[in-house]
Structure formats: C-alpha cells, structure tokens
Design an enzyme around this catalytic site. Structure first.
Site, mmCIF file in Angstrom:
data_model
loop_
_atom_site.group_PDB
_atom_site.id
_atom_site.type_symbol
_atom_site.label_atom_id
_atom_site.label_comp_id
_atom_site.label_asym_id
_atom_site.label_seq_id
_atom_site.Cartn_x
_atom_site.Cartn_y
_atom_site.Cartn_z
ATOM 1 C CB CYS A 201 36.468 50.119 32.121
ATOM 2 S SG CYS A 201 38.147 50.570 32.569
ATOM 3 C CB CYS A 340 30.951 36.666 33.793
ATOM 4 S SG CYS A 340 30.533 37.699 35.204
#
Length: 371
Positions: A201, A340
């Site tokens: 996460c 990213c």
C-alpha cells in the site's frame, strides 16, 4: 447454507455484560445464547494494521472472550490514515499495545493476548493453536501463505480479506469444514504458482475507509461462524469496488472437487490464447533520449505532494486517478513514457494508453530506482 455453531456457549453472562450487549440479545435468531457463544470464543488476529484494527474493535465490542493479536510492528505516523486502532500518542509504541488498551475500553470481559512477534513458518502453528478461528489481516502474501498453511494443518476456519487501492476481497477458507461442505483453501483462490507478491500500500495506496469496511466484514464473518447465525462466505468470494460503489460475490470451489472428466476432443485444435503484449520498460537514459529524439511526452502520474519534491523537466503532471478518469486529458501526438515513484502506478496508466493505441512505455523502477 448456514453452518453449525463453532463454539459452545458459556453457562451465563455477567449482569453488566448482558446489559452492554443487549442489542445483540434482541436480534432475531441471535439472542443471548449466541452472545454466550461469543463470550466463550477465542479468535486469533494476525496483524493489527488496516484490517486488524477494525476487526479488533468490532470483536471486542461484540464481546468475544479472548482475542490473540499477533503483530511485531510499531505504530508509524502514516498508519493513522487507515489503522483506526491507534492514536497520535501511540506513534513509536507496539501496535499490540493499542489492541490491549482499546479492547479494555470497549469490553471489560474481553481478554487480549498481545503477541509482539512476527509470525513465520516456524512459529505459526504454536501461535495460532487453541484459537477457534483465525482472521488474517497481514500485509504480505508470504505471511498470508504461512497463516493459511497453518490453519489448514490445524483444521480451523480462516477469515481472509485483502485490500488494495479501491478494491477488496473477503472470503472464508476451511480445510476441514462440517460434513456436507466442500473444503476451500487459499490455493483455490490464489494458486501458489500464480500468486506472486502484490505491491504494497506504500507503493500504490489504499482507501482508508475501505479498510474499515473490510475489517468489519471480517469481524462479521467471525461472529457468524462462532454463533452459527447467517451464512458465512465459505465457498464464496465477496468483491468490493469502492470507486463504483459495487459489491458482488462469486462462487469459489475446491480445485480438486472442481476437476471434471475431460470433455470430448473437438474436431480441430483450439486456437492458442494470445497473451497481451508486455509493456516496454525503459531506463532513465532511454527515457531522456526518447524525450529528445522522438519528442516523447513524459507523463508523471504521482500525486501533487510527491511532485512538489521534484519532477523530470518538461514532464506533464496528471495524478493517476485523474488520468484514469479522463485519459483524454493527456495531449500527446507521439510516444509517451509514464513516470511514478516505483513503476507500479505507471503500468496502469501505460495499459490505458496502449488500449487507446498510444505507444506507451514505463520508467523501469520509477524515480526511486533512478535516484
């Protein structure tokens, strides 16, 4: 189909516990007997993070007799976005300490056994032994595989859930269920040779409110199994898409039970499935060369708080969620290299671009690998 109650009830509840849990007692089909089953139950919870937090709170509030909470980690500030068991004052303290405190404040008759250890293959059976059921709220697939294997050996039900980004899965595995029910185990949902390791996460993010929803569902499944009330998710997988507001369930069968006699051979060979073309990855040097030589557009899909720390010169900044909602927001005539932090979010954007016919590539490893 409902299952028999997993736990025999205690003889009686203390007067204050009867009063505290009276809203359970008036539930149709639940009553005081089910509450006494909860009081007799022992639930092991692996992980006191995003999923374990609401599960601990819900089961303590429900009046479960014993909670064994297993977690070797300490509270970190970014945990507080989704791990509702902890508070600012807990940062730096063991996560299991939060479970002890919170449960005592909710249910004076619930005993929390705090185990500050990392669960692994060598200690899993010992840590989980004695529990009537196990809830897996761990955060790596390696740990999940160990927990599942231990539950299969012990023959106890495993209430299982996973959350990533805006999506979740919830189910129940049980290697030795009551007669008439088919055993279903982790390998039936995620075969070992196909599972791999999902991104963390920290890399792709997770909606905090969704972890609370899923953790509460895990607790509800535990309550149903303990009391025999309702129909648990054994043999079904609940799928949640928080972005679309959709919840569906799909059947899940044992791989061995699902095996069927071979079908007749068709007249001709079946066409081989066509694997999707892998998305090209480029190095930082190749990215900059493409920008210079091919007039490639550099698309940075990180969030503003990430790009504030620095960007690649002349890149276009569109956060991933914004881009996926409207891919036409990117105006590019030639190839695109997607950037990213670690290369995971960039893959999603690149897949969307390639589906639209754009020559999209990904910066391998993201900016973290480059730096």
């Amino acid at each position: 189909m409902p299952l028999p109650p997993l736990v025999a009830p205690v003889a009686a509840l203390p007067a204050d516990e009867r009063e505290r849990t009276q809203r359970h007692a008036v539930l149709r089909g639940f009553g005081e007997e089910s509450q006494r089953r909860l009081a007799a139950a022992h639930v092991a919870i692996v992980g006191a993070g995003g999923l374990g937090s609401p599960a601990v709170l819900a089961l303590a509030a429900a009046g479960v007799g014993i909670l064994t909470v297993i977690d070797d980690d300490a509270v970190d500030l970014p945990n507080l976005q989704r791990q509702v068991l902890h508070r600012l004052a807990d940062v730096g303290a063991p996560k299991v300490d939060s479970a002890v405190r919170a449960a005592a404040e909710l249910s004076p008759h619930t005993v929390v056994r705090a185990v500050r250890e990392r669960l692994y293959a060598g200690n899993a059976d010992a840590l989980l032994s004695g529990a009537d059921l196990v809830i897996d709220g761990s955060d790596t697939f390696a740990t999940r595989a160990v927990v599942a294997a231990a539950c299969e050996r012990l023959g106890v039900p495993l209430v299982w859930g996973v959350v990533q980004e805006f999506h979740a899965q919830v189910t129940v595995f049980w290697s030795r269920p009551p007669a008439g029910r088919e055993p279903v185990v982790l390998a039936d949902l995620h075969p070992p040779d196909q599972a791999g390791e999902a991104p963390s996460c920290a890399a792709v993010g997770v909606l905090g409110a969704l972890t609370m929803q899923v953790g509460s569902l895990l607790a509800a499944e535990a309550v149903k199994l303990i009391t025999g009330v309702g129909e648990p998710l054994l043999g079904r997988v609940l799928l949640i898409d928080a972005l679309q507001g959709r919840t569906t369930d799909v059947p899940l069968h044992s791989a061995s039970a699902a095996a069927s006699p071979a079908a007749p051979t068709p007249a001709g060979p079946a066409p081989a499935p066509v694997a999707p073309e892998p998305i090209p990855h480029v190095t930082a040097a190749e990215m900059l060369a493409a920008q210079a030589d091919e007039a490639a557009t550099l698309l940075d899909v990180r969030e503003p708080w990430e790009t504030d720390a620095g960007i690649v010169r002349d890149s276009v900044l569109i956060p991933l969620g914004t881009f996926l909602a409207d891919p036409s927001a990117l105006e590019a005539d030639g190839p695109v290299v997607v950037i990213c932090a670690h290369g995971i979010r960039a893959l999603q954007a690149a897949e969307t671009l390639r589906a639209r016919g754009v020559d999209a590539r990904v910066l391998a490893g993201g900016l973290a690998a480059w730096s």
